[in-house]
Design an enzyme around this catalytic site. Structure first.
Site, PDB file in Angstrom:
ATOM      1  N   SER A  19       2.913   3.337 -27.712  1.00  0.00           N
ATOM      2  CA  SER A  19       2.212   4.625 -27.675  1.00  0.00           C
ATOM      3  C   SER A  19       1.096   4.676 -28.709  1.00  0.00           C
ATOM      4  CB  SER A  19       3.187   5.770 -27.931  1.00  0.00           C
ATOM      5  OG  SER A  19       2.472   6.980 -28.100  1.00  0.00           O
ATOM      6  N   LYS A  70       8.798  13.730 -19.176  1.00  0.00           N
ATOM      7  CA  LYS A  70       7.940  14.896 -18.933  1.00  0.00           C
ATOM      8  C   LYS A  70       8.616  15.982 -18.090  1.00  0.00           C
ATOM      9  CE  LYS A  70       3.383  12.737 -19.402  1.00  0.00           C
ATOM     10  NZ  LYS A  70       2.071  12.573 -18.749  1.00  0.00           N
ATOM     11  N   ASP A 106      -2.569  17.046 -20.188  1.00  0.00           N
ATOM     12  CA  ASP A 106      -3.196  16.004 -19.358  1.00  0.00           C
ATOM     13  C   ASP A 106      -4.379  16.603 -18.598  1.00  0.00           C
ATOM     14  OD1 ASP A 106      -1.510  13.940 -20.120  1.00  0.00           O
ATOM     15  OD2 ASP A 106      -0.078  14.292 -18.498  1.00  0.00           O
ATOM     16  N   GLY A 135       2.688  11.219 -10.861  1.00  0.00           N
ATOM     17  CA  GLY A 135       2.658  12.121 -12.012  1.00  0.00           C
ATOM     18  C   GLY A 135       1.282  12.494 -12.507  1.00  0.00           C
ATOM     19  N   TYR A 216      -5.975   1.974 -18.976  1.00  0.00           N
ATOM     20  CA  TYR A 216      -6.865   1.448 -20.031  1.00  0.00           C
ATOM     21  C   TYR A 216      -6.360   0.142 -20.620  1.00  0.00           C
ATOM     22  CZ  TYR A 216      -3.410   3.823 -22.965  1.00  0.00           C
ATOM     23  OH  TYR A 216      -2.237   4.247 -23.529  1.00  0.00           O
TER      24      TYR A 216
END
Length: 276
Positions: A19, A70, A106, A135, A216
């Site tokens: 993370s 989440k 988000d 998601g 990414y």
């Protein structure tokens, strides 16, 4: 851990060791001279989330939440923002006077990335393509609807638009489905929310407009490379990641996020150097 730490936040998810949230938030604290703040990471599945959050001592002001936690975050919260409720998941838990509030920044991530992609140009009345229906597709759709797009075409191997329809209720934006392999449409922007492997070999077909690719790592993605080779603009998931963290930072600390410092630290940690 210094005894001077009075405020904490942390990211919850599994796996969590990769993370980048600690880089973003701790850089923000440092830039603002918030020496008494500290940001951590905890391995946390959905089942573990209620115990971890309710067991957190008073120094914990908030949590960033990644997959697979989440949905549990939304369920656990005492109050829920409209967008988190509509999207059906939360990436932010903020301690309040009465418990925990769930939000989904988000949406801010997608909005910020689209702003950079399009140079601030309006999407009102335009056509957007969203690749995938999982998601990340849901906050992408919410952000596009907020931006005023006239229609959204969801590309997927199977038609799962029925699950997304509630996001469009009471909005003028229309929803359509197209299979991934048979794309013969024009669009003003493309948002890909799927792993690169899911669209391998289809990049040329999909790179028909400026692209936001939420992936990414590894960077640049094949879709981004093909898009740029065609002379079209493309931005990656690290831009979304940065923008979603600013709102979290501000909710947790009550202060304006030092965006440039946070963004630079993120790109440096990913080995990405880009103009923005």
């Amino acid at each position: 851990m210094g005894s001077h730490i009075t405020h904490r936040a942390a990211v919850l998810g599994s796996p969590i060791e990769h993370s980048k949230s600690p880089v973003l938030h701790n850089t923000g604290y440092k830039a603002l001279g918030l020496d008494q703040w500290e940001y951590d990471r905890f391995e946390c599945t959905g089942d573990m989330l209620p115990g971890i959050v309710s067991g957190a001592d008073e120094t914990y002001c908030g949590f960033s939440v990644t997959m697979p936690s989440k949905f549990a975050a939304l369920e656990f919260a005492d109050e829920v923002t409209e967008r988190a409720c509509a999207i059906g998941s939360a990436n932010t838990l903020l301690r309040t006077a009465t418990g925990w509030r769930a939000d989904n920044t988000d949406v801010d991530g997608i909005r910020g990335a689209l702003g950079e992609l399009l140079g601030g140009a309006s999407l009102a009345g335009k056509h957007a393509i969203v690749i995938g229906s999982g998601g990340t597709a849901r906050p992408a759709i919410w952000a596009l609807i907020e931006a005023g797009v006239a229609r959204i075409t969801v590309l997927n191997r199977s038609d799962r638009t029925a699950e997304l329809q509630t996001l469009f209720d009471e909005t003028p934006t229309t929803l359509a489905y197209a299979p991934l392999e048979h794309l013969h449409i024009e669009a003003d922007v493309v948002v890909s929310t799927v792993p690169s492997a899911a669209i391998a070999g289809l990049e040329d077909t999909l790179a028909i407009a400026p692209v936001l690719d939420v992936i990414y790592d590894p960077w640049p993605t094949p879709l981004v490379e093909v898009t740029r080779a065609k002379g079209l603009k493309a931005v990656g998931g690290h831009v979304m990641l940065a923008h979603q963290s600013y709102g979290q930072f501000e909710q947790f600390t009550g202060m304006d996020a030092p965006r440039d410092a946070m963004r630079e630290a993120l790109e440096e940690s990913l080995g990405i150097s880009e103009e923005h």
